[in-house]
Design a protein around this motif. Structure first.
Motif, short mmCIF file in Angstrom:
data_model
loop_
_atom_site.label_atom_id
_atom_site.label_comp_id
_atom_site.label_asym_id
_atom_site.label_seq_id
_atom_site.Cartn_x
_atom_site.Cartn_y
_atom_site.Cartn_z
N VAL A 1 49.13 102.71 20.62
CA VAL A 1 48.95 102.85 19.41
C VAL A 1 50.13 101.89 18.78
O VAL A 1 49.90 101.59 17.27
N LEU A 2 51.51 102.17 19.66
CA LEU A 2 52.44 101.01 19.17
C LEU A 2 51.62 99.54 18.85
O LEU A 2 51.80 98.83 17.65
N ALA A 3 51.15 99.42 19.99
CA ALA A 3 50.04 97.99 20.09
C ALA A 3 49.47 97.69 19.05
O ALA A 3 49.36 96.18 18.44
N ALA A 4 48.30 98.78 19.36
CA ALA A 4 47.40 98.76 17.82
C ALA A 4 48.66 98.02 16.71
O ALA A 4 47.99 97.41 15.27
N ALA A 5 49.31 99.26 16.00
CA ALA A 5 50.05 98.52 14.97
C ALA A 5 50.48 97.65 14.25
O ALA A 5 50.51 96.78 13.06
N THR A 6 50.93 97.45 15.56
CA THR A 6 52.24 95.55 15.55
C THR A 6 50.90 94.61 14.88
O THR A 6 51.10 93.69 14.60
N THR A 7 49.95 94.84 16.44
CA THR A 7 48.62 93.40 15.61
C THR A 7 47.93 93.51 14.61
O THR A 7 48.17 92.87 13.90
N GLU A 8 48.08 95.12 13.45
CA GLU A 8 47.68 95.25 12.37
C GLU A 8 48.45 94.50 11.22
O GLU A 8 48.06 93.84 10.41
N ILE A 9 50.14 94.66 11.45
CA ILE A 9 50.85 94.44 11.15
C ILE A 9 50.96 92.77 10.63
O ILE A 9 50.90 91.68 9.53
N ARG A 10 51.23 91.88 12.35
CA ARG A 10 50.73 90.44 11.89
C ARG A 10 48.87 89.71 11.87
O ARG A 10 49.02 88.50 11.32
N GLY A 11 48.42 90.10 12.10
CA GLY A 11 47.09 89.98 11.11
C GLY A 11 46.56 89.41 12.03
O GLY A 11 45.08 88.54 12.20
N THR A 12 46.39 90.15 13.26
CA THR A 12 45.43 89.57 14.04
C THR A 12 44.64 90.40 15.64
O THR A 12 44.01 89.98 16.06
N ASN A 13 44.32 91.61 14.40
CA ASN A 13 44.01 92.55 14.99
C ASN A 13 42.26 92.14 14.45
O ASN A 13 42.32 92.22 13.10
N ARG A 14 41.28 91.99 15.09
CA ARG A 14 39.85 91.37 14.40
C ARG A 14 38.84 92.50 14.60
O ARG A 14 38.83 92.75 12.97
N LEU B 1 39.91 102.69 15.87
CA LEU B 1 40.33 103.40 17.41
C LEU B 1 40.27 104.86 16.87
O LEU B 1 39.72 105.09 18.65
N ARG B 2 40.41 104.94 16.64
CA ARG B 2 40.18 106.67 15.99
C ARG B 2 38.75 106.71 17.69
O ARG B 2 38.25 107.96 17.70
N PHE B 3 37.32 106.06 15.99
CA PHE B 3 35.93 106.58 16.61
C PHE B 3 35.93 106.14 18.25
O PHE B 3 34.99 106.66 19.10
N PHE B 4 36.45 104.91 18.73
CA PHE B 4 36.26 105.41 20.22
C PHE B 4 36.51 106.01 20.58
O PHE B 4 36.37 106.18 22.09
N GLY B 5 38.19 106.70 20.63
CA GLY B 5 38.79 108.36 21.70
C GLY B 5 37.59 109.69 20.92
O GLY B 5 37.87 110.46 22.19
N ALA B 6 37.28 108.89 19.68
CA ALA B 6 35.81 110.55 19.42
C ALA B 6 34.81 110.13 20.51
O ALA B 6 34.33 111.33 21.10
N VAL B 7 34.48 109.24 21.03
CA VAL B 7 33.05 108.74 21.79
C VAL B 7 33.36 109.61 23.16
O VAL B 7 32.48 110.27 23.65
N ALA B 8 35.04 109.31 23.38
CA ALA B 8 34.82 109.51 24.66
C ALA B 8 35.32 110.60 25.17
O ALA B 8 34.83 111.49 26.10
N VAL B 9 35.24 111.56 23.94
CA VAL B 9 35.92 112.52 23.63
C VAL B 9 33.39 113.19 24.38
O VAL B 9 33.22 114.43 25.38
N VAL B 10 33.38 113.08 23.02
CA VAL B 10 31.57 113.60 23.66
C VAL B 10 31.05 113.04 25.09
O VAL B 10 30.30 113.28 25.67
#
Length: 379
Positions: A274-287, A17-26
């Motif tokens: 941030v909360l949603a990204a973390a919880t989907t990672e824990i559940r293994g549903t983040n593709r 996710l950090r990459f997309f935040g950095a591109v937004a700044v660019v």
């Protein structure tokens, strides 16, 4: 009886996710900053500048919350402040030193005291926009991060002592503190002088956006949210839902005036992401955000954030002068600037950031002790 969820030590999708935040700044800098923009049609440029005019602000808020979350999530019980400071220094300073020197040379220099403040990453403590955003324009936020890092080992002790039942109280407290900042700024900061382009009082803007103490609430919020997820007190909102809320709320916040519109209105959607990204990672549903490509992009995101000013602030005048272009060509040039920034970030990552971090982030292992052989005669 509910089976406890095994929690991973790392959450790689947050890196993606950090990459997309950095591109937004660019993109924000490429379109919004007047000397950089290449659009000939002022009406189109005005519309685009309005549409992306808050995207950089959202990204920084997201980064500050994410930083507190990730550092708290990955903190080890046997870590020490000295070990933590060493890792952080060799993680952030090499890229900073290289890009600082490059910007100083390519952009024509700066007063010695301003350059020194930038090198030491203390420029955001000075209530002047021309100081906070000098040399490498983005490092004002790194100046805030350095302050957060200095406090982190001590804040972590306090966050770990919060009882489970009071975690949400502390999260709301950090949230309300962040939202209160612009109101305090308007009350206590002088309304003169004014920043010409955005017509906002200089000190109000500095206090609300650049001042490290005023941004600490976002970092602490991320720390507390990490404990909330570890305690399995957050099970809602899928990632797509958080992204949808961020998208809808973003357009709602566009008309909100500065200083209220630079942090306060973005903090809740950023925290939900941030909360949603973390919880989907824990559940293994983040593709996607956990994919190999996304992780690679996330790994170079810090280098992208740090180096893109070289492309925009040096490459633009060097190759294009002050020319403006038709809308299709201008859009293509913005895309090219993003691509060149990614290429430069990759080179910086493989040549500077990764090798130095691998070599110096941890102390070298002590040499093995040689045990003298014992003679069979006992001599």
């Amino acid at each position: 009886m509910t089976t406890p969820v095994r929690l991973p030590d790392r959450l790689p999708s947050l890196t993606g996710l950090r990459f997309f935040g950095a591109v937004a700044v660019v993109i924000f800098h490429a379109i919004v900053i007047p000397p950089i923009t290449v659009f000939q049609d002022e009406k189109v440029n005005g519309i685009l500048a309005f549409l992306v005019g808050k995207i950089g602000f959202v990204s920084v808020t997201f980064f500050f919350i994410l930083s507190g979350f990730v550092l708290t999530w990955s903190a080890r019980d046997d870590d020490t402040p000295r070990m933590f400071y060493r890792r952080r220094f060799f993680r952030i300073f090499p890229n900073h030193a290289v890009t600082w020197a490059a910007c100083l040379i390519l952009l024509g220099g700066a007063p010695a005291w301003v350059a020194l403040l930038n090198l030491l990453l203390v420029q955001s403590w000075v209530p002047r926009l021309e100081v906070a955003s000098s040399v490498n324009i983005v490092t004002w936020s790194l100046s805030c991060e350095v302050f957060f890092y200095a406090l982190f080992p001590f804040l972590l002790r306090g966050v770990r002592r919060i009882s489970r039942g009071r975690l949400w109280h502390w999260a709301v407290g950090a949230l309300l503190t962040t939202i209160a900042v612009p109101f305090i700024a308007v009350l206590v900061m002088p309304d003169q002088p004014v920043i010409p382009v955005i017509n906002v009082p200089t000190y109000e803007y500095w206090f609300s956006y650049n001042f490290p103490i005023a941004r600490l609430g976002e970092f602490v919020l991320g720390m507390v949210l990490a404990r909330i997820v570890r305690e399995q007190m957050w099970f809602g909102l899928p990632l797509w839902g958080a992204l949808a809320i961020l998208g809808v709320s973003y357009f709602a916040m566009l008309p909100v005036p500065v200083p209220y519109g630079v942090v306060a209105v973005e903090v809740i959607p950023s925290a939900l992401l941030v909360l949603a990204a973390a919880t989907t990672e824990i559940r293994g549903t983040n593709r996607f955000f956990g994919s190999r490509l996304s992780l690679w992009l996330g790994n170079i995101s810090y280098a992208l954030f740090m180096s893109h000013a070289i492309v925009l602030y040096w490459g633009r005048p060097f190759f294009l002068g002050d020319q403006k272009f038709s809308t299709p060509v201008a859009l293509g040039l913005v895309a090219l600037a993003v691509a060149l920034s990614i290429l430069l970030a990759w080179l910086l990552y493989i040549a500077v950031e990764r090798p130095i971090a691998r070599r110096w982030s941890h102390p070298a292992p002590a040499p093995a002790q040689t045990v003298p052989a014992v003679s069979s005669s006992g001599a």
